[in-house]
Scaffold this active site. Sequence first.
Site, PDB file in Angstrom:
ATOM      1  N   GLY A 222       0.763  -1.240   0.000  1.00  0.00           N
ATOM      2  CA  GLY A 222       0.000   0.000   0.000  1.00  0.00           C
ATOM      3  C   GLY A 222       0.795   1.291   0.000  1.00  0.00           C
ATOM      4  O   GLY A 222       0.196   2.366  -0.098  1.00  0.00           O
ATOM      5  N   GLU A 256       4.247  -6.580   1.478  1.00  0.00           N
ATOM      6  CA  GLU A 256       3.798  -6.918   0.111  1.00  0.00           C
ATOM      7  C   GLU A 256       3.591  -5.665  -0.720  1.00  0.00           C
ATOM      8  O   GLU A 256       2.473  -5.355  -1.108  1.00  0.00           O
ATOM      9  CB  GLU A 256       2.457  -7.649   0.177  1.00  0.00           C
ATOM     10  CG  GLU A 256       2.388  -8.814   1.098  1.00  0.00           C
ATOM     11  CD  GLU A 256       0.946  -9.075   1.570  1.00  0.00           C
ATOM     12  OE1 GLU A 256       0.038  -8.276   1.295  1.00  0.00           O
ATOM     13  OE2 GLU A 256       0.752 -10.097   2.209  1.00  0.00           O
ATOM     14  N   GLY A 258       3.436  -3.342  -3.957  1.00  0.00           N
ATOM     15  CA  GLY A 258       3.284  -3.495  -5.400  1.00  0.00           C
ATOM     16  C   GLY A 258       3.602  -2.175  -6.067  1.00  0.00           C
ATOM     17  O   GLY A 258       4.670  -1.952  -6.634  1.00  0.00           O
ATOM     18  N   ARG A 259       2.661  -1.249  -5.924  1.00  0.00           N
ATOM     19  CA  ARG A 259       2.771   0.058  -6.563  1.00  0.00           C
ATOM     20  C   ARG A 259       4.111   0.751  -6.271  1.00  0.00           C
ATOM     21  O   ARG A 259       4.744   1.292  -7.173  1.00  0.00           O
ATOM     22  CB  ARG A 259       1.639   0.954  -6.059  1.00  0.00           C
ATOM     23  CG  ARG A 259       1.554   2.302  -6.771  1.00  0.00           C
ATOM     24  CD  ARG A 259       0.576   3.233  -6.042  1.00  0.00           C
ATOM     25  NE  ARG A 259      -0.675   2.584  -5.744  1.00  0.00           N
ATOM     26  CZ  ARG A 259      -1.752   2.593  -6.535  1.00  0.00           C
ATOM     27  NH1 ARG A 259      -1.711   3.261  -7.666  1.00  0.00           N
ATOM     28  NH2 ARG A 259      -2.855   1.965  -6.190  1.00  0.00           N
ATOM     29  N   ARG A 295      -6.669   3.741 -15.169  1.00  0.00           N
ATOM     30  CA  ARG A 295      -6.596   4.445 -13.884  1.00  0.00           C
ATOM     31  C   ARG A 295      -7.255   5.829 -13.904  1.00  0.00           C
ATOM     32  O   ARG A 295      -7.951   6.171 -12.953  1.00  0.00           O
ATOM     33  CB  ARG A 295      -5.151   4.557 -13.382  1.00  0.00           C
ATOM     34  CG  ARG A 295      -4.534   3.211 -13.014  1.00  0.00           C
ATOM     35  CD  ARG A 295      -3.270   3.359 -12.171  1.00  0.00           C
ATOM     36  NE  ARG A 295      -3.595   3.815 -10.830  1.00  0.00           N
ATOM     37  CZ  ARG A 295      -3.571   5.042 -10.402  1.00  0.00           C
ATOM     38  NH1 ARG A 295      -3.186   6.010 -11.188  1.00  0.00           N
ATOM     39  NH2 ARG A 295      -3.927   5.338  -9.184  1.00  0.00           N
ATOM     40  N   TYR A 299     -10.150   5.340 -11.208  1.00  0.00           N
ATOM     41  CA  TYR A 299      -9.763   5.821  -9.867  1.00  0.00           C
ATOM     42  C   TYR A 299      -9.604   7.336  -9.809  1.00  0.00           C
ATOM     43  O   TYR A 299      -9.035   7.834  -8.834  1.00  0.00           O
ATOM     44  CB  TYR A 299      -8.405   5.225  -9.468  1.00  0.00           C
ATOM     45  CG  TYR A 299      -8.306   3.728  -9.457  1.00  0.00           C
ATOM     46  CD1 TYR A 299      -9.120   2.949  -8.638  1.00  0.00           C
ATOM     47  CD2 TYR A 299      -7.347   3.076 -10.233  1.00  0.00           C
ATOM     48  CE1 TYR A 299      -8.988   1.572  -8.607  1.00  0.00           C
ATOM     49  CE2 TYR A 299      -7.207   1.688 -10.195  1.00  0.00           C
ATOM     50  CZ  TYR A 299      -8.036   0.954  -9.383  1.00  0.00           C
ATOM     51  OH  TYR A 299      -7.895  -0.402  -9.349  1.00  0.00           O
ATOM     52  N   CYS A 327     -15.199   4.730 -27.840  1.00  0.00           N
ATOM     53  CA  CYS A 327     -16.523   5.357 -27.815  1.00  0.00           C
ATOM     54  C   CYS A 327     -17.081   5.395 -26.403  1.00  0.00           C
ATOM     55  O   CYS A 327     -18.063   4.704 -26.085  1.00  0.00           O
ATOM     56  CB  CYS A 327     -17.472   4.578 -28.727  1.00  0.00           C
ATOM     57  SG  CYS A 327     -16.758   4.336 -30.346  1.00  0.00           S
ATOM     58  N   TYR A 356      -0.462  -1.099 -12.043  1.00  0.00           N
ATOM     59  CA  TYR A 356      -1.892  -1.091 -12.388  1.00  0.00           C
ATOM     60  C   TYR A 356      -2.148  -0.371 -13.716  1.00  0.00           C
ATOM     61  O   TYR A 356      -3.187   0.263 -13.904  1.00  0.00           O
ATOM     62  CB  TYR A 356      -2.717  -0.490 -11.233  1.00  0.00           C
ATOM     63  CG  TYR A 356      -2.411  -1.182  -9.907  1.00  0.00           C
ATOM     64  CD1 TYR A 356      -2.821  -2.499  -9.699  1.00  0.00           C
ATOM     65  CD2 TYR A 356      -1.661  -0.552  -8.921  1.00  0.00           C
ATOM     66  CE1 TYR A 356      -2.507  -3.153  -8.519  1.00  0.00           C
ATOM     67  CE2 TYR A 356      -1.343  -1.210  -7.739  1.00  0.00           C
ATOM     68  CZ  TYR A 356      -1.765  -2.499  -7.539  1.00  0.00           C
ATOM     69  OH  TYR A 356      -1.448  -3.156  -6.378  1.00  0.00           O
TER      70      TYR A 356
END
Length: 405
Positions: A222, A256, A258-259, A295, A299, A327, A356
């Site tokens: 996170g 853990e 990721g980003r 994204r 988000y 479209c 992501y």
Amino acid sequence: MKTVNNTVDTPFYCYSMEIMVKRYRALREALKSQRATIYYAVKANPNLAVIKTFANEGSGADVVSIGELHRCLAAGIPTNKIVFAGVGKTRAEIAEALSVGIYQLNVESEPELQVINEIAMSLGVKANIGLRVNPDVDAKTHAKITTGLKENKFGVDLIRAPSIFKIAKSLENISLKSLSVHIGSQLLDLEPYRAAYTKVAEMTLHLRSLGFQIDHLDLGGGIGIPYQGEISPDLNSFSDIIQGTVGDLECELSFEPGRYLVGESGILVTRVIYVKKGRGKKFIIVDGAMNDLIRPTLYDGHHDIVPVQQFDQDTKPYLCDVVGPICESGDYLAQNRMLPKLEENDLLAVKSVGAYGAAMSSTYNSRPLIPEILINGDSFSVIRRRQTVQENMGLETIPKWLIDE
Ligand SMILES: *Cc1c(COP(=O)(O)O)cnc(C)c1O
């Protein structure tokens, strides 16, 4: 950039291996006083070459599907350094993970615990389990990437942990000695970590007082990255929070991310197809679209966009939306940006898309998956080629009854 542009058509993703390695080592260094293992959260960017980059650094992997597990095995992550998370692991996935012999499965519900026990029994193995708890902490991030509130589907209520440990103790093929927590993604404020880890520490002591053994804590991922000049969390302060909350529990720790490891390593290179004048702003219509990078619309994600070609400082900027050819009104990469005067064929770089980005792409509008490139010093390699239209149709068949004689 020129060489890449000369051999690979736009749009494409381009990653810097150097940045990934740098981030991994910085986190490693910040956590070196803890008994900690880093498990790269593969879902952020599952490309085999990216996983291999972290495997070479000695990283483990956090996976959320059997597909990701196979990617890790193919990229050389040792099986005993793989952790399997997720609320909806199927029986087939559990059976495969147990047969392969991964390090741990993080369980998110009581029914799942029972199923794992059943399958472990049939395979004659003991399943190493972590219990994912939901600490009811607001991660102060976008609603779609917050996971630690009690209204979210993730984990079990913290107060139910003792009863689940009790059940686990009665299950012959389960070994449960670990708590796991992951409160959300893109955290820029460290206080939610402190709140969550404090609750996990209290529960660890409580469980121990009830006679349960806990020797491992999985502290999730996170860690946020700057997308528009925000200040990313200071890793040493993060380490201090860990020390101050769970540091005295003598547990092995897992992280853990990721980003944080891959986000800033990537750009999306896209080409201007048309410049269309709208009311009060221009629409820069590019060949990259929401299927390539979702994204912004999913988000409200902000990605800085810069022209690949250098412009004079005094070139007058214009108010623009950078949009794709799909479209949907939601098909934009950026809205209301000031960009210099662009023309057909100009290249733009959409920044910080290593996490992501490609991972969440689709083939909507029958747009084939785009290439991914990995840069290493002066050289680069195409680590995923462009899908062909034929490949995109290849899984489909027309039933006989629809075809005329
Ligand atoms: C998605 C996820 C991560 C990684 O999150 P980032 O924000 O990319 O660091 C870690 N752990 C679990 C359980 C996840 O679901």
